[in-house]
Design an enzyme around this catalytic site. Structure first.
Site, short mmCIF file in Angstrom:
data_model
loop_
_atom_site.label_atom_id
_atom_site.label_comp_id
_atom_site.label_asym_id
_atom_site.label_seq_id
_atom_site.Cartn_x
_atom_site.Cartn_y
_atom_site.Cartn_z
N TYR A 190 -0.66 -1.04 -10.49
CA TYR A 190 0.05 0.18 -11.71
C TYR A 190 0.65 -0.49 -12.36
O TYR A 190 0.73 0.17 -13.85
CB TYR A 190 1.20 0.20 -10.93
CG TYR A 190 0.91 1.51 -9.69
CD1 TYR A 190 0.16 1.69 -8.34
CD2 TYR A 190 2.05 2.88 -9.87
CE1 TYR A 190 0.56 2.47 -7.47
CE2 TYR A 190 1.59 3.70 -8.95
CZ TYR A 190 0.28 3.39 -8.01
OH TYR A 190 0.73 4.93 -6.96
N LYS A 220 -5.85 -6.47 2.60
CA LYS A 220 -6.78 -6.74 2.46
C LYS A 220 -8.17 -7.60 2.14
O LYS A 220 -8.43 -8.50 1.40
CB LYS A 220 -7.86 -5.65 1.47
CG LYS A 220 -9.04 -5.12 1.29
CD LYS A 220 -9.73 -4.57 2.46
CE LYS A 220 -11.02 -4.46 2.60
NZ LYS A 220 -11.28 -3.96 4.03
N ASP A 280 -7.54 -0.83 5.83
CA ASP A 280 -8.34 -0.32 6.28
C ASP A 280 -7.86 0.30 7.52
O ASP A 280 -7.63 1.55 8.11
CB ASP A 280 -9.61 -0.21 6.20
CG ASP A 280 -10.27 -1.43 6.74
OD1 ASP A 280 -9.01 -2.43 7.12
OD2 ASP A 280 -11.58 -2.07 6.40
N ASP A 314 1.21 2.75 -1.36
CA ASP A 314 1.32 4.57 -2.30
C ASP A 314 0.55 5.44 -1.09
O ASP A 314 1.31 6.69 -0.46
CB ASP A 314 1.21 4.36 -3.43
CG ASP A 314 0.52 5.78 -4.29
OD1 ASP A 314 1.87 6.05 -3.53
OD2 ASP A 314 -0.66 6.25 -4.49
N ASP A 370 2.50 8.29 2.40
CA ASP A 370 2.08 9.53 2.02
C ASP A 370 1.37 10.05 3.75
O ASP A 370 1.36 10.93 4.48
CB ASP A 370 0.52 9.89 1.59
CG ASP A 370 1.44 10.34 0.14
OD1 ASP A 370 2.30 10.12 -0.85
OD2 ASP A 370 0.85 11.48 0.02
C1 IPM Z 1 5.13 8.15 -5.07
C2 IPM Z 1 3.73 9.21 -6.52
C3 IPM Z 1 4.30 8.39 -7.39
C4 IPM Z 1 3.50 7.33 -7.03
C5 IPM Z 1 2.93 8.34 -8.72
C6 IPM Z 1 3.68 9.68 -9.24
C7 IPM Z 1 3.43 7.85 -9.82
O1 IPM Z 1 2.89 9.12 -5.75
O2 IPM Z 1 6.23 8.02 -5.64
O3 IPM Z 1 4.23 8.47 -4.79
O4 IPM Z 1 1.50 6.59 -7.04
O5 IPM Z 1 3.58 5.83 -7.01
MG MG Z 2 2.47 8.85 -3.80
#
Ligand code: IPM
Ligand code: MG
Length: 326
Positions: A118, A164, A196, A220, A224
């Site tokens: 990032y 990794k 992975d 990230d 999710d």
């Molecule tokens: C998160 C989101 C952000 C990230 C995006 C919106 C930039 O996906 O907070 O996980 O990638 O960190």
């Molecule tokens: Mg995210």
């Protein structure tokens, strides 16, 4: 205590309004001030993180953030997401805590938040090649590793460090630093797992995990996945912490443009982020617990459409407010 509210984009405005209403119900002296951020700020000034907004955040005890990202600003140049990445970097909130609980899962992703892909150099070469780079300094790895070990002590005492290392040099650095830090926490059990395999294990047997320690991009993605195991992004809150105040408290995400403005967004992720703010950002653990209990109660009595219910955002918040008073 001064809290800066950054609604941002999409459903951000709706869920931040919900959080503001609930916070005003608590017996705390909170000063809430809203600032421009994300797509709205780009439209106003061309900058997703205007200097006044950054200054207000720096001077605050905590920042409560809704969401960023808009389909109409999905382009290469200035985009809402840049504001978020810059804000995290400017406030140096390197430790992103993303709890996932429910359905036999009780884990915490501890995601490094201000390094890696990032924040690395990126660019385009004459031949059209585009590159992003992943870099980590040892000190950056050490501080997030220490944070994960410290947090694990207050939980089940297990850290799984994700990398990794069979491919990436940054991962070998990561693993080495985590190994070097670990003996300082003899009461915590450390395991390493390739990213992975970690994705696979999260889907097959998520109950095995306590604290997952990850670099920025892996965290990230895996956060999710963890959110998906426990009810989706509508339920997933997060805390982004540096060494002092202010922290940033935001849902694991989604500006959810498809449902924005319809009054049906699930504000639970935002309210859980507000509870994390009370606990980790403002030292009000009792109020954090009260809010978390009210959020859980309202999920049963007034679920929003993402959970198969038909409550509106406002009806859900009504239920939270009444659970708080009960
Ligand atoms: C998160 C989101 C952000 C990230 C995006 C919106 C930039 O996906 O907070 O996980 O990638 O960190
Ligand atoms: Mg995210």
């Amino acid at each position: 205590m001064r809290i800066v509210l950054l609604p941002g984009d999409g459903i951000g405005a709706e869920v931040v309004a919900a959080a503001a209403r609930v916070l005003r119900e608590l017996p705390l002296e909170l000063e809430l001030e809203e600032r421009l951020f994300g797509g709205a700020a780009i439209r106003e000034s061309g900058n997703p993180l205007p200097p006044e907004t950054l200054a207000a955040c720096r001077g605050a005890d905590a920042v409560l953030l809704g969401a960023v990202g808009l389909p109409e600003l999905d382009r290469d140049e200035v985009r809402p997401e840049h504001g978020l990445i810059r804000l995290r970097g400017e406030l140096d909130v390197y430790a992103n805590l993303r709890p996932a609980r429910g359905h036999g899962v009780d884990l915490l992703v501890v995601r490094e938040l201000v390094g890696g892909l990032y924040y690395g150099e990126r660019g385009t070469r004459a031949d059209g090649t585009v590159f992003d780079t992943m870099e980590y300094r040892p000190a950056q790895v050490e501080r997030i590793a220490r944070r994960a070990f410290e947090i694990a002590r207050g939980r089940r005492g297990q850290v799984t460090s994700v990398d990794k290392a069979n491919i990436l040099a940054t991962s070998r650095l990561w693993r080495g630093v985590v190994e070097r830090v670990a003996p300082g926490y003899p009461d915590v059990e450390l395991a390493h797992m390739l990213v992975d395999n970690c994705g696979l294990q999260l889907v097959l047997a998520p109950g095995q995990f306590d604290v997952l320690l990850t670099e920025n991009t892996f965290g990230d993605i895996l956060s999710d996945v963890a959110a998906g195991l426990t009810g989706g992004l509508g339920l997933a809150g997060s805390a982004s912490l540096g060494d002092g105040r202010p922290g940033i408290f935001e849902p694991v995400h989604g500006s959810a443009p498809d449902i924005a403005g319809r009054g049906i967004a699930n504000p639970a992720a935002m309210l859980r982020s507000a509870a994390l703010m009370l606990r980790h950002g403002l030292d009000e653990p009792a109020e954090a617990e009260r809010l978390e209990a009210a959020v859980d109660a309202a999920l049963l009595s007034a679920p929003t459409p993402d959970l198969g219910g038909n409550a509106t955002t406002v009806e859900y918040v009504d239920a939270v407010v009444s659970a708080l008073g009960a």
